[in-house]
Write an enzyme that holds these catalytic residues in place. Structure first.
Site, PDB file in Angstrom:
ATOM      1  N   HIS A  77      43.015  67.394  -1.504  1.00 21.91           N
ATOM      2  CA  HIS A  77      42.697  68.079  -2.756  1.00 21.91           C
ATOM      3  C   HIS A  77      43.205  67.284  -3.953  1.00 21.91           C
ATOM      4  O   HIS A  77      44.345  66.826  -3.961  1.00 21.91           O
ATOM      5  CB  HIS A  77      43.352  69.472  -2.743  1.00 21.91           C
ATOM      6  CG  HIS A  77      43.180  70.234  -4.016  1.00 21.91           C
ATOM      7  ND1 HIS A  77      44.240  70.729  -4.727  1.00 21.91           N
ATOM      8  CD2 HIS A  77      42.055  70.577  -4.719  1.00 21.91           C
ATOM      9  CE1 HIS A  77      43.791  71.362  -5.801  1.00 21.91           C
ATOM     10  NE2 HIS A  77      42.464  71.275  -5.822  1.00 21.91           N
ATOM     11  N   SER A  78      42.347  67.098  -4.945  1.00 24.68           N
ATOM     12  CA  SER A  78      42.732  66.583  -6.257  1.00 24.68           C
ATOM     13  C   SER A  78      43.429  65.215  -6.154  1.00 24.68           C
ATOM     14  O   SER A  78      42.836  64.262  -5.657  1.00 24.68           O
ATOM     15  CB  SER A  78      43.620  67.631  -6.951  1.00 24.68           C
ATOM     16  OG  SER A  78      43.739  67.362  -8.316  1.00 24.68           O
ATOM     17  N   TYR A  79      44.673  65.109  -6.615  1.00 26.36           N
ATOM     18  CA  TYR A  79      45.432  63.857  -6.517  1.00 26.36           C
ATOM     19  C   TYR A  79      45.425  63.282  -5.110  1.00 26.36           C
ATOM     20  O   TYR A  79      45.388  62.051  -4.921  1.00 26.36           O
ATOM     21  CB  TYR A  79      46.876  64.098  -6.990  1.00 26.36           C
ATOM     22  CG  TYR A  79      47.923  63.241  -6.314  1.00 26.36           C
ATOM     23  CD1 TYR A  79      48.043  61.882  -6.620  1.00 26.36           C
ATOM     24  CD2 TYR A  79      48.797  63.781  -5.363  1.00 26.36           C
ATOM     25  CE1 TYR A  79      49.003  61.094  -5.997  1.00 26.36           C
ATOM     26  CE2 TYR A  79      49.756  63.005  -4.744  1.00 26.36           C
ATOM     27  CZ  TYR A  79      49.856  61.656  -5.068  1.00 26.36           C
ATOM     28  OH  TYR A  79      50.809  60.876  -4.436  1.00 26.36           O
TER      29      TYR A  79
END
Length: 244
Positions: A77-79
């Site tokens: 997720h994300s980063y």
């Protein structure tokens, strides 16, 4: 058929954020691992300037090796898109599918910061330099499209993110990563601006010198940046489809 899932959270979060998705997958008796990266969540007491991108990459690689996992569906997720890309490069033979959940998708040699606008970079670096542990304070979860009880739950659980993960470049072999089947989960309502460059990249026929599009797909969820919280059933369904 039972599958192995490793679900890796993004910045400011911890393994706790996957609770609803993990429960949905475990109901079908799949094995689900939700590691918390060093310095975050319940491991926040380890926060220090020595934590960098390699620390977090090794958190995930070491879990896969210690649990002797193969045929892994790895969701990042994300980063953590930075982490998933590195894991696919270094141990792609252990992965069945790599799912970027509204995540950063880097080019070789890029850092997390270089996928974002210069104003965002300056703001985050200033915040890290002003902190005692060189870390970024968490934002209000409203920016992830969360409200009411979900917003309050995430706000209580978020922790500062280690600053030295931000500017570390990631070198990887595009062909090795592209050999792993990939899904990009595009969260559109509201769409988080810092993920916009990655959204555009994964639909560009020239991205990774044309290596991205084959062996990949893009799916959409009309929710905010934290679908594991706001739309866990929809995300669990995508993960199960990816594992098949």
């Amino acid at each position: 058929m039972k599958h192995n899932f490793v679900l890796v959270h993004g910045a400011w979060h911890g393994g706790w954020c996957w609770r609803r998705v993990a429960q949905a997958l475990q109901l079908d008796h799949h094995k689900v691992y939700t590691p918390t990266l060093t310095g975050l969540g319940e491991r926040g007491h380890l926060l220090s300037p020595t934590i960098n991108l390699d620390t977090h990459i090794n958190d995930v690689i070491n879990l896969i090796e210690a649990e002797e996992l193969h045929e892994v569906t790895l969701a990042v997720h994300s980063y953590a898109g930075m982490i998933g890309t590195a894991v696919a490069d270094r141990m792609g033979d252990r992965l069945k599918h790599l799912v970027y959940v509204d995540a950063v998708v880097p080019k070789p040699g890029e850092s997390w910061s270089s996928t974002q606008a210069s104003a965002t970079q300056q703001q985050r670096m200033a915040a890290a330099q002003a902190s005692p542990n060189f870390s970024f304070p968490p934002p209000d979860p409203e920016v992830f499209g969360l409200h009411d009880a979900d917003r309050e739950w995430v706000k209580r659980r978020q922790t500062p993110h280690p600053g030295n993960t931000y500017q570390a470049p990631l070198q990887f072999d595009v062909k090795r990563v592209a050999a792993v089947p990939r899904t990009f989960v595009n969260c559109t309502d509201p769409a988080l601006a810092t993920i916009a460059p990655s959204r555009l990249r994964v639909m560009d026929p020239k991205f990774w010198d044309g290596a991205w599009l084959p062996n990949s797909r893009v799916v959409e969820i009309a929710t905010g940046h934290d679908p594991m919280i706001s739309e866990p059933a929809a995300l669990a369904k995508i993960l199960l489809e990816s594992a098949e």
